[in-house]
Design an enzyme around this catalytic site. Structure first.
Site, PDB file in Angstrom:
ATOM      1  CG  ASP A  82      28.765   6.436 -61.546  1.00  0.00           C
ATOM      2  OD1 ASP A  82      27.673   7.009 -61.743  1.00  0.00           O
ATOM      3  OD2 ASP A  82      28.924   5.572 -60.670  1.00  0.00           O
ATOM      4  CG  ASP A 123      40.892 -28.345 -40.026  1.00  0.00           C
ATOM      5  OD1 ASP A 123      41.170 -27.305 -40.639  1.00  0.00           O
ATOM      6  OD2 ASP A 123      41.384 -29.452 -40.303  1.00  0.00           O
ATOM      7  NE  ARG A 129      25.460  -1.894 -53.396  1.00  0.00           N
ATOM      8  CZ  ARG A 129      24.751  -2.077 -52.290  1.00  0.00           C
ATOM      9  NH1 ARG A 129      24.577  -3.270 -51.804  1.00  0.00           N
ATOM     10  NH2 ARG A 129      24.208  -1.060 -51.654  1.00  0.00           N
ATOM     11  N   GLY A 167      29.566   9.921 -67.755  1.00  0.00           N
ATOM     12  CA  GLY A 167      28.484   9.768 -68.719  1.00  0.00           C
ATOM     13  C   GLY A 167      27.287   9.105 -68.056  1.00  0.00           C
ATOM     14  CG  ASP A 168      22.467   8.908 -68.021  1.00  0.00           C
ATOM     15  OD1 ASP A 168      22.311   7.669 -67.965  1.00  0.00           O
ATOM     16  OD2 ASP A 168      21.582   9.717 -67.699  1.00  0.00           O
ATOM     17  CG  PHE A 169      24.526   3.317 -67.117  1.00  0.00           C
ATOM     18  CD1 PHE A 169      23.162   3.308 -66.930  1.00  0.00           C
ATOM     19  CD2 PHE A 169      25.359   3.067 -66.018  1.00  0.00           C
ATOM     20  CE1 PHE A 169      22.618   3.065 -65.679  1.00  0.00           C
ATOM     21  CE2 PHE A 169      24.817   2.826 -64.758  1.00  0.00           C
ATOM     22  CZ  PHE A 169      23.436   2.835 -64.585  1.00  0.00           C
TER      23      PHE A 169
HETATM   24  C1  LIG Z   1      34.773 -30.250 -49.228  1.00  0.00           C
HETATM   25  C2  LIG Z   1      34.337 -28.827 -49.087  1.00  0.00           C
HETATM   26  C3  LIG Z   1      35.014 -27.941 -48.283  1.00  0.00           C
HETATM   27  N1  LIG Z   1      34.625 -26.635 -48.171  1.00  0.00           N
HETATM   28  C4  LIG Z   1      35.356 -25.670 -47.340  1.00  0.00           C
HETATM   29  C5  LIG Z   1      34.940 -25.616 -45.878  1.00  0.00           C
HETATM   30  C6  LIG Z   1      36.138 -24.928 -45.242  1.00  0.00           C
HETATM   31  O1  LIG Z   1      35.887 -23.510 -45.280  1.00  0.00           O
HETATM   32  C7  LIG Z   1      37.290 -25.266 -46.160  1.00  0.00           C
HETATM   33  C8  LIG Z   1      38.314 -26.148 -45.476  1.00  0.00           C
HETATM   34  O2  LIG Z   1      39.252 -25.341 -44.849  1.00  0.00           O
HETATM   35  P1  LIG Z   1      39.396 -25.169 -43.279  1.00  0.00           P
HETATM   36  O3  LIG Z   1      40.853 -25.099 -42.980  1.00  0.00           O
HETATM   37  O4  LIG Z   1      38.568 -26.167 -42.544  1.00  0.00           O
HETATM   38  O5  LIG Z   1      38.716 -23.755 -43.011  1.00  0.00           O
HETATM   39  P2  LIG Z   1      39.049 -22.336 -43.632  1.00  0.00           P
HETATM   40  O6  LIG Z   1      40.490 -22.232 -44.011  1.00  0.00           O
HETATM   41  O7  LIG Z   1      38.035 -22.042 -44.721  1.00  0.00           O
HETATM   42  O8  LIG Z   1      38.738 -21.367 -42.418  1.00  0.00           O
HETATM   43  P3  LIG Z   1      39.454 -21.347 -40.969  1.00  0.00           P
HETATM   44  O9  LIG Z   1      40.729 -22.173 -41.027  1.00  0.00           O
HETATM   45  O10 LIG Z   1      39.717 -19.896 -40.701  1.00  0.00           O
HETATM   46  O11 LIG Z   1      38.432 -21.938 -40.048  1.00  0.00           O
HETATM   47  O12 LIG Z   1      36.734 -25.989 -47.265  1.00  0.00           O
HETATM   48  C9  LIG Z   1      33.512 -26.190 -48.855  1.00  0.00           C
HETATM   49  O13 LIG Z   1      33.141 -25.001 -48.748  1.00  0.00           O
HETATM   50  N2  LIG Z   1      32.800 -27.066 -49.637  1.00  0.00           N
HETATM   51  C10 LIG Z   1      33.162 -28.361 -49.787  1.00  0.00           C
HETATM   52  O14 LIG Z   1      32.476 -29.119 -50.513  1.00  0.00           O
END
Ligand SMILES: Cc1cn([C@H]2C[C@H](O)[C@@H](COP(=O)(O)OP(=O)(O)OP(=O)(O)O)O2)c(=O)[nH]c1=O
Length: 631
Positions: A494, A88, A537, A520-522
């Site tokens: 497509d 967390d 893609r 169509g063909d882009f």
């Molecule tokens: C500060 C900061 C946080 N984060 C992200 C990391 C965590 O994924 C999120 C904080 O939320 P979390 O509750 O820690 O995690 P989550 O909800 O993404 O996933 P889960 O609860 O299922 O484990 O913020 C970034 O990606 N970049 C950053 O700079």
């Protein structure tokens, strides 16, 4: 690799990451850890005022996330993982805890509080080792936290709002993502960068080292874990391990077989220095009786050597529809599965065992059953099923890859060698028979479904009223876009052979209305009018010359202010880090005239056709997204 000995301790275990965070998944995948993702259902609602320090809240939440998953897997799915990892991440400023913003105003409140100041990012991590004894779940919990200090520059209101409108803050603690656009807000970082992104990898490795290599009396002075130990230190550590007198060593129980892989393992159980009981496996001897440790094995190379076996086991189990067969059923014996699918009992049993060892199936004394991932991704009927792409990989990509050597020598695609014919047009290969066409479309549909949400939300596209998805195939991305942006009308453009076959893939219900299909063909036909042109893609199929033809056509119909959105695997500029994308580039070599490109290469191609303000978003999913505007 230096870190492998630590992470290698997890190789033979069923490891579960109790997190939906794509960043955590990427950080752990990048270092070669194999794990299953089971997002936690624990609601992050612990009473913050009951914790004396912010990090205690993060650690407790991480622990509760992991405990919820361990208990759910044990009770509901009758599967006990070996290790569950929960994490967390929170931001703390002025003793206040900031989590993910609930809306844009909330993001604004958070970013304003961080503006011009230093704050702390804490990630709490829980590592739970699980054992099932008499059907009771026993757990050993190890937890820790890491703090990183981050300082924001003084930022204008305008900049904060522009950042908020990018959509990036919404799923991130504190309302910013340091790894992407948010990096521009940051003046300095003191501490572990990956900790800010969601997972303190360095501290995690040290914790594993503590757990799996507890220092013995003799070497405790020598081995301080204030940094990740080097290879040399690991060798010392395995010595240290055998010095630990309270280990029960089953000498001779383990041997390296002639292929260089372990035929069995000895089990150690111990108390580590912090009193946490650990159970883990350590290989003992090779054929000559010479003591071996995981540290000395080129485990990455061995894994790569065996990679094709694992792929083929997955392909064959998918072709035999074993995951469909086991979906939503209780455990089945190998003999019953073999009878049902019409295969030999001995062969089926080996295939099922291999799949179970790869984490695709669960094996219990009652028989084999699907894992959650198998139900979601491997059975053929789910929304996120990868079955279509797996069958395409087996029937189409596998024969092409067996000619990789020729492709590398000749620098060209290998369809003539793999399939005995030379098609002038790339897609004629796919569309020469109804069966192959259906298979190819299913494959594209699988990937589009898996990536559509991240592609649709990588940027805020709400200002566009109409979009045209060029080469949009079954319309999977188009349907996601109209769900995310209800005012958007999307046209899928497509080839006629594709459009004639899209009905099978349409979702049922009222969401179908704003998506229209035009054939169509882009390269040849005129393009429908739109505010936003999407190429997902598509560019990777073609050499630069053809891309110029296509982009000049798009540029000709694109009014100033209108935009182009590319969804591709974007390589890093040095072309050395993103192995999935680099292997995809080899995949393009064997079957097309195209290749994967870096962000700067796409930018250069786009700018030549009047598309500027090129923004690149690395999503953590299979496709990254580039947005640019016609000036
Ligand atoms: C500060 C900061 C946080 N984060 C992200 C990391 C965590 O994924 C999120 C904080 O939320 P979390 O509750 O820690 O995690 P989550 O909800 O993404 O996933 P889960 O609860 O299922 O484990 O913020 C970034 O990606 N970049 C950053 O700079």
């Amino acid at each position: 690799m230096v870190l492998n000995p630590v992470l290698g301790k997890l190789v033979s275990k069923r490891v579960v990451l109790a997190s939906a965070s794509p960043r955590r998944q990427e950080i752990l995948t990048n270092v070669g850890l194999r794990f299953e993702v089971v997002p936690s259902w624990f609601k992050e609602t612990l009473e913050k005022s009951s914790f004396t320090a912010p990090y205690e809240y993060a650690v407790e939440t991480a622990k509760q996330k992991a405990l919820e998953v361990a208990n759910r897997m044990h009770v509901k799915h009758l599967r006990t993982p070996d290790v569950v990892i929960g994490a967390d991440t929170i931001v703390s400023v002025d003793e206040q805890i900031l989590e993910k913003p609930v809306d844009k105003q909330d993001a604004y409140r958070m970013l304003s509080r961080l503006n011009g100041k230093e704050h702390s990012v804490f990630t709490g991590v829980a590592i739970i080792h699980c054992h099932s004894k008499d059907n009771q779940l026993e757990m050993d919990i190890t937890d820790f936290y890491e703090e990183t200090k981050v300082k924001f520059s003084e930022l204008s209101e305008e900049l904060l709002w522009e950042y908020i409108h990018s959509g990036e803050p919404m799923d991130k603690a504190g309302g910013y993502g340091i790894q992407a656009l948010g990096g521009m807000l940051v003046e300095y970082v003191h501490g572990d960068f990956l900790n800010v992104v969601g997972f303190p990898l360095n501290h995690f490795c040290k914790k594993l080292a503590e757990l799996y290599y507890p220092p013995s009396k003799h070497n405790v002075q020598r081995k301080k874990y204030d940094s990740i130990p080097s290879v040399d230190t690991f060798e010392n550590q395995s010595d240290g391990e055998s010095e630990s007198s309270n280990f029960t060593k089953q000498k001779g129980a383990s041997k390296l077989d002639s292929s260089g892989t372990y035929s069995s393992e000895a089990v150690y159980a111990s108390e580590n220095s912090s009193g946490v009981r650990t159970g883990f496996t350590v290989p003992l001897e090779n054929q000559n009786g010479v003591s071996q440790s995981a540290a000395k094995l080129p485990s990455k190379i061995l894994e790569l050597m065996d990679g094709f076996r694992a792929s083929k086991a997955l392909f064959v189990a998918s072709k035999l529809k074993i995951f469909d067969h086991l979906k939503d059923k209780g455990p089945m014996k190998a003999v019953d599965i073999a009878n049902d699918v019409g295969t030999s009992v001995c062969g089926t049993e080996r295939l099922l065992d291999a799949c179970a060892s790869l984490g695709l199936l669960e094996k219990t004394p009652q028989g084999y059953s699907n894992t959650d991932s198998a139900n979601t991704y491997l059975a053929s009927d789910g929304k996120y099923s990868l079955h279509g792409y797996i069958i395409h990989s087996n029937d189409h990509l596998w024969p092409l890859f067996t000619n990789l050597e020729s492709a590398v020598k000749e620098g060209s695609r290998q369809n003539h060698r793999a399939f005995g014919k030379k098609a002038d047009d790339l897609f004629k290969d796919y569309y020469h028979s109804q069966e192959v066409k259906q298979r190819f479309m299913s494959a594209m549909h699988s990937i589009a479904h898996l990536t559509a949400r991240d592609v649709a939300t990588a940027f805020d596209l709400s200002q566009f009223k109409s979009a045209c998805d060029l080469g949009g195939c079954t319309g999977a991305l188009a349907h996601e876009l109209v769900q995310v942006y209800p005012n958007l009308k999307v046209t899928v453009f497509d080839l006629p052979e594709v459009i004639a076959n899209t009905s099978y893939f349409q979702p049922s219900g009222q969401h179908t209305a704003p998506v229209t299909f035009v054939s169509g063909d882009f390269f040849k036909d005129s393009l429908p009018e739109a505010d936003l042109y999407i190429l997902s893609r598509v560019l990777h199929d073609w050499p630069d010359e053809k891309i110029h033809v296509l982009l000049s056509k798009v540029s000709a119909v694109c009014r100033p202010g209108c935009a182009v959105l590319l969804a591709e695997m974007v390589l890093d500029d040095e072309k050395k880090n993103r192995s999935t994308a680099l292997l995809q580039s080899l995949n393009m070599l064997v079957q097309t005239e195209g290749k994967e490109r870096s962000g700067s290469e796409y930018q250069a191609l786009l700018e030549q056709h009047g598309f500027t303000n090129v923004k690149i978003r690395i999503t953590g999913n299979l496709l990254d997204v580039i947005l640019c505007v016609k000036t």
